[in-house]
Design a protein around this motif. Structure first.
Motif, PDB file in Angstrom:
ATOM      1  N   ARG A  13      39.984  59.271  -7.619  1.00  0.00           N
ATOM      2  CA  ARG A  13      41.014  59.681  -6.674  1.00  0.00           C
ATOM      3  C   ARG A  13      41.979  58.530  -6.434  1.00  0.00           C
ATOM      4  N   GLU A  14      43.234  58.778  -6.663  1.00  0.00           N
ATOM      5  CA  GLU A  14      44.248  57.758  -6.447  1.00  0.00           C
ATOM      6  C   GLU A  14      44.566  57.654  -4.955  1.00  0.00           C
ATOM      7  N   THR A  15      44.421  56.463  -4.423  1.00  0.00           N
ATOM      8  CA  THR A  15      44.731  56.231  -3.014  1.00  0.00           C
ATOM      9  C   THR A  15      45.635  55.014  -2.899  1.00  0.00           C
ATOM     10  N   GLY A  16      46.751  55.197  -2.245  1.00  0.00           N
ATOM     11  CA  GLY A  16      47.641  54.066  -2.018  1.00  0.00           C
ATOM     12  C   GLY A  16      48.466  53.677  -3.228  1.00  0.00           C
ATOM     13  N   SER A  17      48.704  54.609  -4.144  1.00  0.00           N
ATOM     14  CA  SER A  17      49.526  54.294  -5.309  1.00  0.00           C
ATOM     15  C   SER A  17      50.999  54.535  -4.972  1.00  0.00           C
ATOM     16  N   GLY A  18      51.864  53.785  -5.621  1.00  0.00           N
ATOM     17  CA  GLY A  18      53.280  53.914  -5.340  1.00  0.00           C
ATOM     18  C   GLY A  18      53.652  53.198  -4.047  1.00  0.00           C
ATOM     19  N   LEU A  19      54.944  53.008  -3.846  1.00  0.00           N
ATOM     20  CA  LEU A  19      55.423  52.280  -2.674  1.00  0.00           C
ATOM     21  C   LEU A  19      55.051  52.991  -1.376  1.00  0.00           C
ATOM     22  N   VAL A  20      55.280  54.297  -1.339  1.00  0.00           N
ATOM     23  CA  VAL A  20      54.973  55.065  -0.129  1.00  0.00           C
ATOM     24  C   VAL A  20      53.468  55.041   0.150  1.00  0.00           C
ATOM     25  N   GLY A  21      52.674  55.198  -0.904  1.00  0.00           N
ATOM     26  CA  GLY A  21      51.226  55.187  -0.741  1.00  0.00           C
ATOM     27  C   GLY A  21      50.720  53.848  -0.240  1.00  0.00           C
TER      28      GLY A  21
END
Length: 384
Positions: A348-356
């Motif tokens: 599970r991807e958590t906190g990916s990307g700038l917004v994440g």
């Protein structure tokens, strides 16, 4: 009194309020042994007084005297547990004989060697360290029979799983240092080729996917002085007789302990474990706080622990995906260990990307950066 305060000049009122504020801060720091005060005390003792050198000297004993802390008969042993040559991690879990369910849960979750090897591509050996169930001569016969039945159950458990290491000393809080020495001596004799050594409590949750990735990356660099966990610096001995951690002056006369990691869980390299083993051959291990004794060993061999923000101390980590995606260990997990393991092994991807990343930073800040002290991840973890 209020009228007198009103009659004071503005500058006098400011001075009085400032004085009260300063005194309040000093009192809080004095009472709570804040991190800043501990750092100052630790620094002055280490560098100005050379006190830690005196600690080494005062606790050094002959090899014959030190042997009294390790010369115990094995009741249960699995000498071939580390026959695999490429062992990334030897992980010892400190457990009590009666904690059958905790050991079962660990084997089914983060201590599942088969899963770790097949899914994570690493060889991790998990063992449980425990002492004996002893009865006194004047105790009733039914108590002795119960102890015999209990030991028989341990033998059956070990026959089934082959992962118990038990020596013939009383399993108790005051013998935790003996249990720690057991672990280092067993590794030295039976698993010296393991790249890392870890010790943990049996109510710890280890995020094994994160830990394996971290140690795999670390093993490619210099691990000569590798020792990570939640570090306590400048901690003073507890002198209150009613405290669980009470240490009398005759046992330890110095005002602070050497730096050490919380005993809940920490990791050292195989090389450091080898050096700690040799330190135990000439150190007085009568101090029963095992994590403090580890700090004494580290001081003796010239290795200082490094703080890792995602190794927990005594407190239970607040649950949130943004935290558990980076965690290494969390303390105080028994009933919820299966749920946490399921969350840890789900992709599970958590906190990916700038917004994440911004979202996770905000969530971690709200959960970890409390105005009161809590023995879990520090506020710094919110920004890592």
């Amino acid at each position: 009194m209020f009228v007198m305060f009103r009659r004071m000049r503005k500058c006098q009122r400011v001075q009085l309020m400032t004085t009260c504020l300063v005194l309040s801060v000093v009192m809080v720091c004095w009472e709570q042994e804040s991190a800043i005060v501990n750092h100052v005390k630790s620094y002055s003792y280490r560098y100005l007084d050379s006190g830690f050198l005196a600690i080494n000297k005062s606790l050094t004993v002959t090899r014959e005297q030190a042997r009294a802390f390790s010369n115990f008969r094995y009741l249960l042993n699995n000498p071939d547990k580390c026959r695999d040559r490429d062992v990334l991690l030897l992980l010892f879990v400190k457990t009590s004989p009666e904690n059958f369910e905790r050991r079962r849960a660990i084997r089914a979750t983060w201590g599942n060697e088969t899963y770790i090897h097949s899914s994570l591509g690493a060889t991790v050996k998990v063992l449980f360290a425990l002492g004996a169930i002893r009865t006194k001569a004047n105790e009733p016969s039914w108590t002795k029979r119960n102890a015999a039945v209990f030991q028989k159950q341990l033998v059956e458990e070990n026959d089934l799983h082959g992962d118990l290491i038990q020596q013939d000393f009383l399993d108790s809080f005051h013998n935790l240092t003996l249990k720690l020495i057991l672990q280092f001596h067993w590794m030295h004799r039976r698993c010296a080729h393991a790249r890392f050594f870890m010790t943990a409590d049996d109510d710890i949750f280890v995020h094994m996917p994160n830990l394996v990735r971290y140690l795999g990356a670390a093993s490619s660099g210099d691990v000569a002085d590798f020792w990570i966990g939640k570090v306590h610096r400048g901690a003073p001995p507890i002198r209150h007789k009613h405290s669980k951690y009470y240490v009398p002056l005759e046992m330890y006369q110095w005002p602070i302990y050497p730096d050490y990691t919380a005993g809940a869980a920490y990791v050292v390299s195989g090389e450091v474990a080898h050096r700690v083993y040799h330190a135990t051959l000439t150190l007085n291990a009568s101090i029963y706080i095992d994590d403090v004794f580890m700090g004494i060993c580290g001081n003796a061999i010239g290795v200082s622990p490094q703080d890792h923000v995602y190794f927990a101390g005594e407190g239970k980590t607040p649950y949130h995906p943004c935290i558990y995606s980076q965690m290494m260990t969390s303390h105080g997990h028994v009933e919820d260990i299966y749920e946490l393991w399921q969350a840890a092994t789900q992709a599970r991807e958590t906190g990916s990307g700038l917004v994440g990343r911004l979202y996770c930073t905000a969530m971690k800040w709200s959960l970890l950066c409390k105005p009161w002290y809590q023995e879990t991840y520090s506020c710094r973890a919110a920004f890592v």
